[in-house]
Design a protein around this motif. Structure first.
Motif, PDB file in Angstrom:
ATOM      1  N   ALA C   7       0.852  -1.184   0.000  1.00  0.00           N
ATOM      2  CA  ALA C   7       0.000   0.000   0.000  1.00  0.00           C
ATOM      3  C   ALA C   7       0.891   1.238   0.000  1.00  0.00           C
ATOM      4  O   ALA C   7       2.058   1.168   0.389  1.00  0.00           O
ATOM      5  N   VAL C   8       0.341   2.388  -0.432  1.00  0.00           N
ATOM      6  CA  VAL C   8       1.157   3.603  -0.520  1.00  0.00           C
ATOM      7  C   VAL C   8       1.733   4.004   0.838  1.00  0.00           C
ATOM      8  O   VAL C   8       2.787   4.617   0.916  1.00  0.00           O
ATOM      9  N   ASP C   9       1.044   3.630   1.911  1.00  0.00           N
ATOM     10  CA  ASP C   9       1.499   4.051   3.237  1.00  0.00           C
ATOM     11  C   ASP C   9       2.150   2.911   4.024  1.00  0.00           C
ATOM     12  O   ASP C   9       2.247   2.978   5.254  1.00  0.00           O
ATOM     13  N   ALA C  10       2.625   1.883   3.324  1.00  0.00           N
ATOM     14  CA  ALA C  10       3.217   0.734   4.028  1.00  0.00           C
ATOM     15  C   ALA C  10       4.737   0.771   3.969  1.00  0.00           C
ATOM     16  O   ALA C  10       5.332   1.017   2.920  1.00  0.00           O
ATOM     17  N   LEU C  11       5.362   0.512   5.122  1.00  0.00           N
ATOM     18  CA  LEU C  11       6.810   0.289   5.172  1.00  0.00           C
ATOM     19  C   LEU C  11       7.124  -1.083   4.577  1.00  0.00           C
ATOM     20  O   LEU C  11       6.254  -1.967   4.540  1.00  0.00           O
ATOM     21  N   ARG C  12       8.358  -1.293   4.185  1.00  0.00           N
ATOM     22  CA  ARG C  12       8.791  -2.651   3.863  1.00  0.00           C
ATOM     23  C   ARG C  12       8.988  -3.428   5.167  1.00  0.00           C
ATOM     24  O   ARG C  12       8.884  -2.862   6.257  1.00  0.00           O
ATOM     25  N   ASN C  13       9.271  -4.701   5.062  1.00  0.00           N
ATOM     26  CA  ASN C  13       9.546  -5.519   6.236  1.00  0.00           C
ATOM     27  C   ASN C  13      10.852  -5.037   6.879  1.00  0.00           C
ATOM     28  O   ASN C  13      11.875  -4.935   6.203  1.00  0.00           O
ATOM     29  N   VAL C  14      10.813  -4.727   8.163  1.00  0.00           N
ATOM     30  CA  VAL C  14      11.993  -4.183   8.847  1.00  0.00           C
ATOM     31  C   VAL C  14      12.417  -5.095   9.985  1.00  0.00           C
ATOM     32  O   VAL C  14      11.572  -5.545  10.773  1.00  0.00           O
ATOM     33  N   GLN C  15      13.710  -5.402  10.053  1.00  0.00           N
ATOM     34  CA  GLN C  15      14.239  -6.165  11.188  1.00  0.00           C
ATOM     35  C   GLN C  15      15.480  -5.489  11.735  1.00  0.00           C
ATOM     36  O   GLN C  15      16.289  -4.972  10.968  1.00  0.00           O
ATOM     37  N   ILE C  16      15.609  -5.511  13.030  1.00  0.00           N
ATOM     38  CA  ILE C  16      16.803  -4.931  13.666  1.00  0.00           C
ATOM     39  C   ILE C  16      17.448  -6.027  14.514  1.00  0.00           C
ATOM     40  O   ILE C  16      16.883  -6.437  15.515  1.00  0.00           O
ATOM     41  N   GLU C  17      18.620  -6.517  14.036  1.00  0.00           N
ATOM     42  CA  GLU C  17      19.290  -7.615  14.743  1.00  0.00           C
ATOM     43  C   GLU C  17      20.399  -7.013  15.607  1.00  0.00           C
ATOM     44  O   GLU C  17      21.380  -6.494  15.101  1.00  0.00           O
ATOM     45  N   LYS C  18      20.205  -7.121  16.906  1.00  0.00           N
ATOM     46  CA  LYS C  18      21.101  -6.485  17.870  1.00  0.00           C
ATOM     47  C   LYS C  18      22.372  -7.315  18.084  1.00  0.00           C
ATOM     48  O   LYS C  18      22.348  -8.525  17.856  1.00  0.00           O
ATOM     49  N   ASP C  19      23.460  -6.716  18.540  1.00  0.00           N
ATOM     50  CA  ASP C  19      24.714  -7.411  18.855  1.00  0.00           C
ATOM     51  C   ASP C  19      25.189  -8.244  17.674  1.00  0.00           C
ATOM     52  O   ASP C  19      25.576  -9.402  17.821  1.00  0.00           O
ATOM     53  N   TYR C  20      25.147  -7.644  16.500  1.00  0.00           N
ATOM     54  CA  TYR C  20      25.463  -8.390  15.282  1.00  0.00           C
ATOM     55  C   TYR C  20      26.947  -8.724  15.205  1.00  0.00           C
ATOM     56  O   TYR C  20      27.329  -9.735  14.649  1.00  0.00           O
ATOM     57  N   LEU C  21      27.784  -7.854  15.735  1.00  0.00           N
ATOM     58  CA  LEU C  21      29.228  -8.110  15.689  1.00  0.00           C
ATOM     59  C   LEU C  21      29.798  -8.224  17.101  1.00  0.00           C
ATOM     60  O   LEU C  21      29.214  -7.717  18.064  1.00  0.00           O
ATOM     61  N   LEU C  22      30.948  -8.881  17.167  1.00  0.00           N
ATOM     62  CA  LEU C  22      31.563  -9.214  18.443  1.00  0.00           C
ATOM     63  C   LEU C  22      32.258  -8.021  19.118  1.00  0.00           C
ATOM     64  O   LEU C  22      32.173  -7.837  20.328  1.00  0.00           O
ATOM     65  N   HIS C  23      32.974  -7.235  18.322  1.00  0.00           N
ATOM     66  CA  HIS C  23      33.874  -6.248  18.909  1.00  0.00           C
ATOM     67  C   HIS C  23      33.238  -4.905  19.283  1.00  0.00           C
ATOM     68  O   HIS C  23      33.601  -4.331  20.302  1.00  0.00           O
ATOM     69  N   PRO C  24      32.332  -4.336  18.497  1.00  0.00           N
ATOM     70  CA  PRO C  24      31.919  -2.948  18.793  1.00  0.00           C
ATOM     71  C   PRO C  24      31.103  -2.838  20.079  1.00  0.00           C
ATOM     72  O   PRO C  24      30.449  -3.791  20.493  1.00  0.00           O
ATOM     73  N   GLU C  25      31.117  -1.633  20.647  1.00  0.00           N
ATOM     74  CA  GLU C  25      30.349  -1.388  21.871  1.00  0.00           C
ATOM     75  C   GLU C  25      28.850  -1.464  21.587  1.00  0.00           C
ATOM     76  O   GLU C  25      28.061  -1.793  22.466  1.00  0.00           O
ATOM     77  N   GLY C  26      28.437  -1.129  20.389  1.00  0.00           N
ATOM     78  CA  GLY C  26      27.045  -1.301  19.979  1.00  0.00           C
ATOM     79  C   GLY C  26      27.033  -1.703  18.522  1.00  0.00           C
ATOM     80  O   GLY C  26      27.817  -1.165  17.743  1.00  0.00           O
ATOM     81  N   SER C  27      26.188  -2.658  18.129  1.00  0.00           N
ATOM     82  CA  SER C  27      26.126  -3.014  16.707  1.00  0.00           C
ATOM     83  C   SER C  27      24.783  -3.625  16.372  1.00  0.00           C
ATOM     84  O   SER C  27      24.212  -4.353  17.173  1.00  0.00           O
ATOM     85  N   VAL C  28      24.255  -3.294  15.201  1.00  0.00           N
ATOM     86  CA  VAL C  28      23.037  -3.935  14.704  1.00  0.00           C
ATOM     87  C   VAL C  28      23.211  -4.214  13.212  1.00  0.00           C
ATOM     88  O   VAL C  28      23.982  -3.554  12.525  1.00  0.00           O
ATOM     89  N   LEU C  29      22.433  -5.190  12.747  1.00  0.00           N
ATOM     90  CA  LEU C  29      22.181  -5.336  11.316  1.00  0.00           C
ATOM     91  C   LEU C  29      20.738  -4.919  11.122  1.00  0.00           C
ATOM     92  O   LEU C  29      19.829  -5.563  11.673  1.00  0.00           O
ATOM     93  N   ILE C  30      20.516  -3.836  10.385  1.00  0.00           N
ATOM     94  CA  ILE C  30      19.146  -3.431  10.104  1.00  0.00           C
ATOM     95  C   ILE C  30      18.799  -3.830   8.679  1.00  0.00           C
ATOM     96  O   ILE C  30      19.585  -3.622   7.749  1.00  0.00           O
ATOM     97  N   THR C  31      17.624  -4.459   8.543  1.00  0.00           N
ATOM     98  CA  THR C  31      17.135  -4.921   7.239  1.00  0.00           C
ATOM     99  C   THR C  31      15.831  -4.190   6.952  1.00  0.00           C
ATOM    100  O   THR C  31      14.915  -4.233   7.759  1.00  0.00           O
ATOM    101  N   VAL C  32      15.790  -3.475   5.834  1.00  0.00           N
ATOM    102  CA  VAL C  32      14.553  -2.799   5.418  1.00  0.00           C
ATOM    103  C   VAL C  32      14.272  -3.311   4.006  1.00  0.00           C
ATOM    104  O   VAL C  32      14.925  -2.882   3.051  1.00  0.00           O
ATOM    105  N   GLY C  33      13.355  -4.258   3.879  1.00  0.00           N
ATOM    106  CA  GLY C  33      13.178  -4.936   2.592  1.00  0.00           C
ATOM    107  C   GLY C  33      14.491  -5.599   2.221  1.00  0.00           C
ATOM    108  O   GLY C  33      15.054  -6.371   3.009  1.00  0.00           O
TER     109      GLY C  33
END
Lengths: 252, 252, 252, 252, 252, 252
Positions: C7-33
């Motif tokens: 729909a015109v007002d719909a976002l794509r599928n969004v996922q936010i995967e936390k702690d994606y990497l080992l070393h950084p103090e904060g890290s995510v993999l964000i998927t938008v479509g």
């Protein structure tokens, strides 16, 4: 007779517009025929590493042309990511020339940054830059003295520059414009002081050579032109002239 | 009351000096208060690789400031060997904005190079650049038509830009100078056409945010200021206006 | 109906995967479509020169795309030896947006480096970067608090971003993918906080213009989409939300 | 008496070792006192873009110093990622000087690349480079003639260079070594032909000035030194001299 | 016993995830313990200048690490404006290694671009890159064959790589992680084919040396590890293996 | 029989000319057949940032070729503005190799800069550089000891390097010249100490592979060649040998 009707020993129309910009400690717009250069002098209260702790100051110059200062658009050196050989040569020349008429010890640990930006080019941009930059430097330096940060005025003499050359018809001419410069067999830039001494002399045969006699003729033309330019500098500088002249007298 | 006595909805004094330089196909000096920008338009008879053979033209822009356009001397990007992020952002904005009001197919396989060189900066240099560059582009384009190299005039509308912002005392103000810009909580650059449509809108909370209502107030101010700027462009352009206006009518 | 059935007002599928990497103090993999961005936050115990001794911290961002994040291989900026204008613009935007929701004084003299590396691109990489980077920054900041090195949590609000646009068939749409973005007449990136205020608004007519009415329609779409993104950030952040929310309450 | 026992008008010991390297079309090792420069000339069968299709050839030069040519190790320009102003100035000078004694039309659409690599420096590296490079260029050019690829020998005159200066004790001296050069008040590089004409003249007051009379004294010294250098070039060139001399006669 | 409990001759846990990204012709995520590398292969229908018209193809590689692939944030090479020596060495090694197992004439005038982007680093990133890149190259190449653009499959053998070393306690060990690599006295990277021949061997004493006997022990370990890695490549490649194996048989 | 008449296990004619330049603390011209490299060692009384305060010294190397060291002129890396991958690889190798035979703690906080400048290239420039640089480093280091600035001599062993390879006719050969190197199927560079241990081993199949048996044959050739090179180093070093040998004995 030259293509613009001038006599061989005539300068183009020269104007020096003082305080051209709001922010710099010294600034002029110098106009030499159709050549126009904004010259500014900025005072910085520190010196390059090789002078730290020496008690001596420094004068350094940068030169640039607007892309459409010229007939064809020139690519910006910032876009190329490097400064070309011609620019380097010119900015080294300007800095070296100005340093010959300032007492760097009297200046103290300060740097005077000279910026010469050509907004319109019609030959003679490097010599116009030197002539204009001298005025900007004198203004900026006088300002430091006025703000009581400097006990004595460090500039020791007037300094101006012009070009002379041998035309393609073997005439010796003063103050070449772009048309003349492009076809000249010999091109010489001369930087002199008000006491008639040389600071820089750069003569180049463009795929050509020149004799000692021709060189002497060129220097006669240059000497004459430079004294006229120094008169114009004096008019622009007004009361600052007194500071310079008392230095000159002291030196004699 | 603003620090310089202006009303919140008042522009600074604006002047557009046409044919400022000798060589470029179009050139102006635009003055907005103490901000001064030389804008030139150069016509090149070829296009970047991605457009070759497409029959379409291109408009691209470069932006720079003289080192002493500012209160403190800024290092030249040519000396650093690279162009900074702010410059990149501004020159991309100028090019993009101008391309919205020119029919690139009607321009044919030509590039118009816009050069905006700030010789004195007091806030609003990017919007002054756009307003001035539009005039330079119109002049250069009219020149191509006059030289019979282009059958129809490709510019479709007037285009000007200004800044609006929310001051640190939460007042919405038009045409921020450097003092106001430095302390503003919100800063918005607006590029509009003579028909009142937006081309670019860039609003930024500087370590701050803004509401939709504030945004609407800012856009009202901008709209008003831009119509005044377009009137000044018309005065500068003189008879070239007829070409633009016949395009506007055709579009309706 | 959009090309992917949304729909015109719909976002794509969004996922936010936390702690994606080992070393950084904060890290995510964000998927938008099909857009995927690795966002990391690194804490450094010093600040850039202009902040030394000020007691204030800094947030800065870098953005890059893998060469084959895109359909055609893109040359690496490291191989070119310089960062392009688009990258500069995006990384300045990310840093500026994040700084609007962090109390830099409360952060103390620390720098948070945000790195957004697009491993797959399908439109909206800059807004996905901001949405993901906020989560990484919150994680890294919470870590400093947990290690007792910071007395109070410096983040003041949630922050997310999305794009809206006017399609080539004049429809107003939310969260454009690459196909839609390439053909859009107007493209607008909106960065908002959880309290519904704007941090950044960048609307651009691509060789086109837009009316005030259209702009209002676009902002309605964006507002709605951003609230959904903030809900997803909250899910990813878990207990860290309490720290942010107590700040928000304190601010009211 | 000078610090190394030389008379004011004496050159240092000069040697020109021909065919110093295996691969280049022309190569010499020139030794001037403790200054040693490898000069090579390479022939390429094409010209820079601005000469394509013109039927004319080109001569261009590059100059470099080994890091330990000097008393203190100098950082490589390749490591810095850019060529300094001094190097630019010197390599432009070398190329320009050599182009004054070669008939570029007779050379045809070829480029002669001159490389001057200073392996040991003790003052006068640029003038030694020119003197040595002339011999390398003559050798490479004679080789083209011998391989029947060029109907007539394009070099028109001998060319050599030396430095003269005013010492800190105001003596005019010939062929300054590093110690003398570092303390000189005036430094002048002179490039002359075998017929006694100037090709380049670069005089610089180092934070100092010079009078016309001093300049004339310096030129007398230079003229004398250069004739001696040309005699040494003739010895090195052997039978190639005949080619040059027949050109000189033809020119008279 | 090693710090992570592995036997001296044990590889870390290795996974090869095929088709990791949407756009490239071949892509894998290879995981070796905590080291993770995205390897992609892109096919371009042209070759570098030195191969144009030769009928031969080319394989070239680029390597990079995300800034926070490592424990401390590493500055991006794009920000530095140049590629460091370590990166250069690694990307030259990857390209050279892969070219040893592909018939460049059979590939035709195409370039395969290999991109290895380390998203997490824990030692052995260059050897993981080679092992992963081989799979991506095989996938991309098989795709060309399937699209009927290539008559015969050009890959001739399997290829994998690992590291071996002498620990600080003088034990010979296989597949060093970061902790082991940092303290190793000797570090050797070995690239081998499925038929047990060497393609590259790079052994380095880190401020240390190694005997021929130690070298032989290291090679035994490497040979064993590489055969296990090739088994994992076969599992990942599935039916593409048949193409490679028929080539191997043909070669016998 | 090889193209120049050598036996498969014969080195080319090797000469090491000590004290080749005036200024450096150590310098040699090493000649290996037609390959000629100037190797200098410069002592600097400080270390790179990562070693400051550690009490340890450092050895680092730079490598370059004159443009006409080669048959075709090669563009200078200074002109390109960056150092290529091959140069990086070689200079890292030289530095690493030399650091294996010097006790960096005994050296104290000093850097030894090695510069290897190839003035004529005919294959084997990197191994000739290592062999020559070792002598220059030993000379410079002995100089520090002699000036009583270093209590004990830090060099622990002799070090030399050569190349071995498998020719296109599958013969194993020692010390490849350019013709042999260009057509070799396998190329291996070996760096060894006087006690017969390896410091660096780099074997590469050039679009080819090699067996373990071939590798062993190559190492036999290398070992033999390197012992001959070390004998020549001893002759060049003269009395400095005593310092090294007493260290070797102490180590046993």
């Amino acid at each position: 007779m030259r293509h613009d009707g001038r006599a061989v020993d005539a300068l183009r129309n020269v104007q020096i517009e003082k305080d051209y910009l709001l922010h710099p400690e010294g600034s002029v717009l110098i106009t030499v025929g159709n050549t126009k250069v904004i010259c500014t002098a900025s005072v910085e209260d520190r010196v390059p590493p090789f002078l730290r702790g020496s008690g001596k100051g420094w004068v350094t110059a940068e030169y640039s042309m607007l892309p459409r200062a010229t007939g064809q658009r020139t690519q910006r050196e910032a876009s190329k990511g490097k400064i070309g050989g011609r620019t380097m040569e010119i900015q080294r020349l300007i800095g070296r020339a100005l340093r010959a008429v300032i007492d760097l010890e009297a200046l103290g640990e300060r740097t005077i940054w000279i910026d010469c930006d050509v907004i319109q080019a019609d030959g003679g941009t490097r010599t116009a830059s030197i002539t204009g930059a001298f005025v900007a430097m004198a203004m900026a330096t006088a300002g430091i003295v006025e703000r009581k940060k400097l006990p004595k005025f460090p500039i020791t003499q007037y300094l101006a520059a012009t070009s002379v050359g041998k035309s393609d018809s073997n005439e010796l001419i003063l103050d070449l414009d772009y048309v003349e410069d492009s076809s000249a067999a010999v091109d010489m830039n001369v930087v002199m002081t008000s006491t008639g001494e040389f600071v820089e002399l750069q003569g180049t045969g463009e795929e050509s050579t020149f004799t000692r006699k021709e060189m002497n003729g060129l220097l006669d033309l240059a000497e004459n032109g430079i004294q006229q330019l120094i008169d114009l500098q004096k008019q622009a500088l007004g009361t600052i002239c007194d500071m310079i002249e008392s230095k000159e007298e002291a030196a004699q």
